[in-house]
Design a protein around this motif. Structure first.
Motif, PDB file in Angstrom:
ATOM      1  N   ASN A   1       0.807  -1.214   0.000  1.00 29.50           N
ATOM      2  CA  ASN A   1       0.000   0.000   0.000  1.00 29.50           C
ATOM      3  C   ASN A   1       0.850   1.279   0.000  1.00 29.50           C
ATOM      4  N   HIS A   2       2.174   1.152   0.221  1.00 32.72           N
ATOM      5  CA  HIS A   2       3.046   2.325   0.206  1.00 32.72           C
ATOM      6  C   HIS A   2       3.704   2.552  -1.157  1.00 32.72           C
TER       7      HIS A   2
ATOM      8  N   ARG B   1       3.150   5.705  -3.244  1.00 31.31           N
ATOM      9  CA  ARG B   1       3.352   7.007  -2.611  1.00 31.31           C
ATOM     10  C   ARG B   1       4.804   7.294  -2.235  1.00 31.31           C
ATOM     11  N   ILE B   2       5.684   6.328  -2.427  1.00 30.13           N
ATOM     12  CA  ILE B   2       7.053   6.521  -1.937  1.00 30.13           C
ATOM     13  C   ILE B   2       7.808   7.620  -2.688  1.00 30.13           C
TER      14      ILE B   2
ATOM     15  N   TYR C   1       7.195  11.901   2.064  1.00 23.17           N
ATOM     16  CA  TYR C   1       6.367  10.755   2.455  1.00 23.17           C
ATOM     17  C   TYR C   1       7.226   9.736   3.189  1.00 23.17           C
TER      18      TYR C   1
ATOM     19  N   VAL D   1       7.214   5.823   4.971  1.00 24.04           N
ATOM     20  CA  VAL D   1       6.538   4.548   5.185  1.00 24.04           C
ATOM     21  C   VAL D   1       6.224   4.390   6.667  1.00 24.04           C
TER      22      VAL D   1
END
Length: 404
Positions: free
Chosen positions: A342-343, A346-347, A352, A354
């Motif tokens: 799910n990360h 967006r990394i 951002y 984790v």
């Protein structure tokens, strides 16, 4: 003789009126006698010609204006004093239907909708227009609907007709929010090292009898925070330049294999300290025309990301697994612990994390992978991340062979 001259003038005017009604005037065939009535006829013809020219010019300008409205990125609608639609371009209808709960082609309906309640109240308050006024107020507002943002403007004219424009500002609003978020994140990131530096220095100043060992300890901590602060400022400057002033980057021939090897050599100490084995499997003949600083930043930030978060005693591999006429395609992977699925999407976002605090604990700025993405985009490529089947994280990205 007098009746004949009078009759010719009247006949000339009659012929002119008939041909004007039929929109087929032949000015060369219209003649008037040399009398006062003939002179009046000539004046009428001359003024009618001027009127025709003016109408033609108005029609040309109107056509230009309508073409401008049609191809404008703004949604534009013009209404009569009776609130009837005179014109609306396709953008206006499209934007209006995004705002309204139910689609409609009756543009006049917008004045009855709750989203335009303030606009309608403003219109009622400011019409009819005082003919002697020199300053008619303008209504401006913003409407947000369905994830989109629209700037709304109402202009009222002296004849009580009016114009409404809808401008899609979603990208501008998104950029504004991103910049606001980045500003807040920068302030948050700067606060920790600055507070630490201040605390260590205040301790040294307020306790002059502190032992040399303690002094050395506080100085080391201060230095590490200064390094962290310098790295953060460097990363912010780099990411801002790639996003807002990419044209300032020099372009040159870059040997990708050699640039990666420079990164490996520069990070030799932390690589050895974490027991990491790095394999540079990029073809030594792989050369692109781009910016060396950004290519260096891609590999340095990827390797530092693995050093900080992948764990000890891992392997890192980098290769260019494919190429075509325009691009080289690269794979960077480590055999570490990977991250939760799910990360993955967006990394590459700025700041951002984790896990909250992991960048601070490891000394990172939180901008590394965002810099990687921007550097890849500068080279007209694309990048994605995935967890490897055998464990670890893999980045797949492309770089255009030439930017010239």
């Amino acid at each position: 003789y007098i009746s004949d001259r009078f009759g010719k003038a009247i006949s000339g005017l009659k012929d002119f009126i008939v041909s004007a009604d039929n929109h087929n005037i032949n000015y060369n065939n219209i003649h008037f006698p040399n009398t006062e009535l003939g002179e009046i006829g000539e004046k009428i013809i001359h003024n009618y010609q001027l009127l025709e020219e003016s109408n033609k010019q108005i029609n040309v300008e109107q056509e230009k204006l309508l073409r401008h409205f049609h191809y404008s990125d703004e949604g534009i609608a013009i209404f009569s004093a009776n609130r009837e639609k005179l014109y609306a371009n396709t953008h206006f209808i499209q934007y209006l239907n995004i705002i309204l709960d139910e689609p409609t082609f009756k543009v006049e309906k917008l004045l009855e909708q709750p989203d335009f309640k303030e606009l309608n109240e403003f219109l009622q308050k400011n019409t009819p227009v005082n003919p002697n006024t020199t300053n008619i107020p303008v209504y401006q507002n913003k409407i947000s609907k369905g994830g989109k943002h629209f700037a709304v403007k109402l202009l009222i004219f002296t004849d009580n007709s009016f114009e409404i424009t809808l401008n899609n500002i979603s990208d501008n609003e998104k950029n504004r929010l991103l910049k606001q978020e980045m500003t807040n994140n920068i302030a948050h990131e700067l606060k920790t090292p600055v507070s630490s530096i201040r605390g260590y220095i205040e301790t040294l100043l307020e306790q002059p009898n502190i032992t040399p060992d303690k002094q050395h300890f506080f100085l080391e901590r201060t230095y590490s925070q200064i390094v962290r602060l310098s790295d953060l400022i460097r990363d912010i400057a780099l990411i801002t330049k790639t996003e807002e002033a990419s044209e300032l980057f020099d372009k040159e021939r870059v040997n990708v294999h050699n640039t990666l090897q420079e990164v490996i050599d520069d990070l030799h100490d932390p690589i050895i300290a974490h027991g990491i084995n790095v394999r540079n499997e990029i073809n030594p003949q792989t050369v692109i025309e781009g910016n060396k600083t950004l290519v260096y930043a891609i590999f340095r930030n990827l390797i530092e990301n693995s050093i900080n978060y992948a764990g000890d005693n891992i392997s890192i591999g980098v290769n260019n697994y494919m190429e075509d006429n325009e691009f080289y395609y690269f794979s960077y992977y480590d055999t570490g612990q990977g991250i939760e699925e799910n990360h993955l999407n967006r990394i590459f976002e700025r700041f951002y994390r984790v896990c909250e605090g992991r960048s601070r604990q490891n000394g990172g700025s939180g901008l590394g992978l965002s810099i990687v993405k921007n550097a890849v985009l500068f080279h007209k490529g694309d990048i994605s991340a995935k967890n490897r089947k055998d464990g670890g994280l893999e980045f797949l990205f492309s770089l255009k062979k030439t930017l010239f």
